[in-house]
Design a protein around this motif. Structure first.
Motif, PDB file in Angstrom:
ATOM      1  N   VAL A  78      24.976  69.198  37.298  1.00  0.00           N
ATOM      2  CA  VAL A  78      24.174  70.117  38.211  1.00  0.00           C
ATOM      3  C   VAL A  78      23.827  68.943  39.305  1.00  0.00           C
ATOM      4  N   GLU A  79      23.813  69.347  40.189  1.00  0.00           N
ATOM      5  CA  GLU A  79      23.075  68.581  41.680  1.00  0.00           C
ATOM      6  C   GLU A  79      22.874  69.204  43.075  1.00  0.00           C
ATOM      7  N   ASP A  80      21.625  68.956  43.084  1.00  0.00           N
ATOM      8  CA  ASP A  80      21.149  69.882  44.096  1.00  0.00           C
ATOM      9  C   ASP A  80      20.808  71.476  44.162  1.00  0.00           C
ATOM     10  N   GLY A  81      20.720  72.100  42.905  1.00  0.00           N
ATOM     11  CA  GLY A  81      20.593  72.854  41.852  1.00  0.00           C
ATOM     12  C   GLY A  81      21.392  74.060  41.628  1.00  0.00           C
ATOM     13  N   GLU A  82      22.613  73.568  42.305  1.00  0.00           N
ATOM     14  CA  GLU A  82      24.406  73.967  41.549  1.00  0.00           C
ATOM     15  C   GLU A  82      25.339  73.660  40.630  1.00  0.00           C
ATOM     16  N   VAL A  83      25.633  74.152  40.193  1.00  0.00           N
ATOM     17  CA  VAL A  83      26.149  73.832  38.854  1.00  0.00           C
ATOM     18  C   VAL A  83      28.319  73.290  38.804  1.00  0.00           C
ATOM     19  N   TYR A  84      28.177  72.187  38.785  1.00  0.00           N
ATOM     20  CA  TYR A  84      29.732  72.563  38.410  1.00  0.00           C
ATOM     21  C   TYR A  84      30.150  72.398  37.231  1.00  0.00           C
ATOM     22  N   THR A  85      31.514  72.554  36.693  1.00  0.00           N
ATOM     23  CA  THR A  85      32.310  72.238  35.041  1.00  0.00           C
ATOM     24  C   THR A  85      33.695  71.790  35.999  1.00  0.00           C
ATOM     25  N   LYS A  86      34.159  71.310  34.466  1.00  0.00           N
ATOM     26  CA  LYS A  86      35.701  70.788  34.471  1.00  0.00           C
ATOM     27  C   LYS A  86      36.057  70.388  35.235  1.00  0.00           C
ATOM     28  N   SER A  87      36.901  70.239  36.278  1.00  0.00           N
ATOM     29  CA  SER A  87      37.509  69.762  36.593  1.00  0.00           C
ATOM     30  C   SER A  87      36.767  68.979  38.191  1.00  0.00           C
ATOM     31  N   THR A  88      36.075  69.617  38.215  1.00  0.00           N
ATOM     32  CA  THR A  88      35.522  70.198  39.618  1.00  0.00           C
ATOM     33  C   THR A  88      34.395  69.301  39.165  1.00  0.00           C
ATOM     34  N   ALA A  89      33.827  69.471  38.483  1.00  0.00           N
ATOM     35  CA  ALA A  89      32.555  68.619  38.132  1.00  0.00           C
ATOM     36  C   ALA A  89      33.511  67.025  37.905  1.00  0.00           C
ATOM     37  N   VAL A  90      33.959  66.819  37.229  1.00  0.00           N
ATOM     38  CA  VAL A  90      34.680  65.329  37.521  1.00  0.00           C
ATOM     39  C   VAL A  90      35.147  64.819  38.423  1.00  0.00           C
ATOM     40  N   LEU A  91      35.763  65.508  39.641  1.00  0.00           N
ATOM     41  CA  LEU A  91      36.302  65.394  41.088  1.00  0.00           C
ATOM     42  C   LEU A  91      34.867  64.829  41.551  1.00  0.00           C
ATOM     43  N   ARG A  92      33.826  65.995  41.577  1.00  0.00           N
ATOM     44  CA  ARG A  92      32.514  65.589  42.461  1.00  0.00           C
ATOM     45  C   ARG A  92      32.116  64.053  41.658  1.00  0.00           C
ATOM     46  N   VAL A  93      32.254  64.045  40.701  1.00  0.00           N
ATOM     47  CA  VAL A  93      31.251  63.038  40.149  1.00  0.00           C
ATOM     48  C   VAL A  93      32.419  61.440  41.015  1.00  0.00           C
ATOM     49  N   CYS A  94      33.967  61.923  40.622  1.00  0.00           N
ATOM     50  CA  CYS A  94      34.376  60.791  41.561  1.00  0.00           C
ATOM     51  C   CYS A  94      34.487  60.618  42.709  1.00  0.00           C
ATOM     52  N   ARG A  95      33.761  61.638  44.032  1.00  0.00           N
ATOM     53  CA  ARG A  95      33.952  61.172  44.860  1.00  0.00           C
ATOM     54  C   ARG A  95      32.329  59.988  45.266  1.00  0.00           C
ATOM     55  N   ARG A  96      32.138  60.355  44.414  1.00  0.00           N
ATOM     56  CA  ARG A  96      30.773  59.400  44.577  1.00  0.00           C
ATOM     57  C   ARG A  96      30.101  57.896  44.069  1.00  0.00           C
ATOM     58  N   LEU A  97      31.528  57.463  43.625  1.00  0.00           N
ATOM     59  CA  LEU A  97      31.887  56.247  42.459  1.00  0.00           C
ATOM     60  C   LEU A  97      31.971  55.308  43.364  1.00  0.00           C
ATOM     61  N   ASP A  98      31.662  54.360  43.177  1.00  0.00           N
ATOM     62  CA  ASP A  98      31.757  52.787  44.080  1.00  0.00           C
ATOM     63  C   ASP A  98      33.628  52.880  43.511  1.00  0.00           C
ATOM     64  N   GLY A  99      34.284  52.171  44.365  1.00  0.00           N
ATOM     65  CA  GLY A  99      36.003  51.765  44.043  1.00  0.00           C
ATOM     66  C   GLY A  99      37.334  52.285  44.455  1.00  0.00           C
ATOM     67  N   PRO A 100      37.951  52.315  44.233  1.00  0.00           N
ATOM     68  CA  PRO A 100      39.186  54.048  43.914  1.00  0.00           C
ATOM     69  C   PRO A 100      38.654  54.876  44.359  1.00  0.00           C
ATOM     70  N   TRP A 101      38.383  55.474  43.186  1.00  0.00           N
ATOM     71  CA  TRP A 101      37.771  56.990  42.657  1.00  0.00           C
ATOM     72  C   TRP A 101      37.680  57.674  43.649  1.00  0.00           C
ATOM     73  N   PRO A 102      37.121  57.747  45.385  1.00  0.00           N
ATOM     74  CA  PRO A 102      36.416  59.044  45.938  1.00  0.00           C
ATOM     75  C   PRO A 102      37.823  59.144  46.623  1.00  0.00           C
TER      76      PRO A 102
END
Length: 153
Positions: A78-102
């Motif tokens: 749940v980010e800025d009032g929007e809901v993301y699930t499954k692969s979309t949620a995982v990829l949205r998290v990864c894009r904001r992480l440190d290291g190579p994950w973005p």
């Protein structure tokens, strides 16, 4: 007038006061708990909060966003009032992480039907492969501040 302690606050109040992305996860799933530890490790800025889907906060957010309140089969962001699930949620998290994950962000171009099919395959087998707990574990003291509902007594 005294300020209510953390334990006196109800889930609706906590949810109303959320001002950063929150990742909801299956609290009894070993894979899901591992994903939370992974995110904490690569989220030095502490951008994400966490809540088990089984918790009062997880249930409140699920109700507010018309999500299932049992039989959990997806992490939920749940980010800025929007809901993301499954692969979309995982990829949205990864894009904001440190290291190579973005660097995984271009995988967002894969059609959701395909990426969610892979996600579903893992989700369907996660307990068999990774195991599960009988109840949501209490997070280690160093992780507790990252959980939306910080009462663990």
């Amino acid at each position: 007038m005294a300020t209510p302690s953390e334990s006196d606050r109800d889930a609706a109040t906590i949810v109303d006061e959320l001002d950063q992305p929150i990742l909801l996860f299956d609290g009894v799933c070993n894979l899901c708990n591992g994903f939370v530890r992974f995110v904490v490790q690569f989220d030095a800025a502490g951008e994400f909060l966490f809540a088990p889907l089984q918790s009062d906060v997880g249930q409140e957010l699920s109700r507010r966003h018309n999500l299932k309140t049992e039989d959990f089969d997806s992490v939920v962001l749940v980010e800025d009032g929007e809901v993301y699930t499954k692969s979309t949620a995982v990829l949205r998290v990864c894009r904001r992480l440190d290291g190579p994950w973005p660097l995984l962000t271009p995988l967002s171009a894969v059609p959701t039907g395909i990426s969610d099919s892979v996600y579903d395959l893992v989700a369907e087998n996660r307990y068999r492969v990774f195991g599960k707990k009988d109840a949501c574990p209490v997070p280690e003291p160093e992780l507790r501040e990252r959980f939306a509902n910080r009462t663990f007594d």
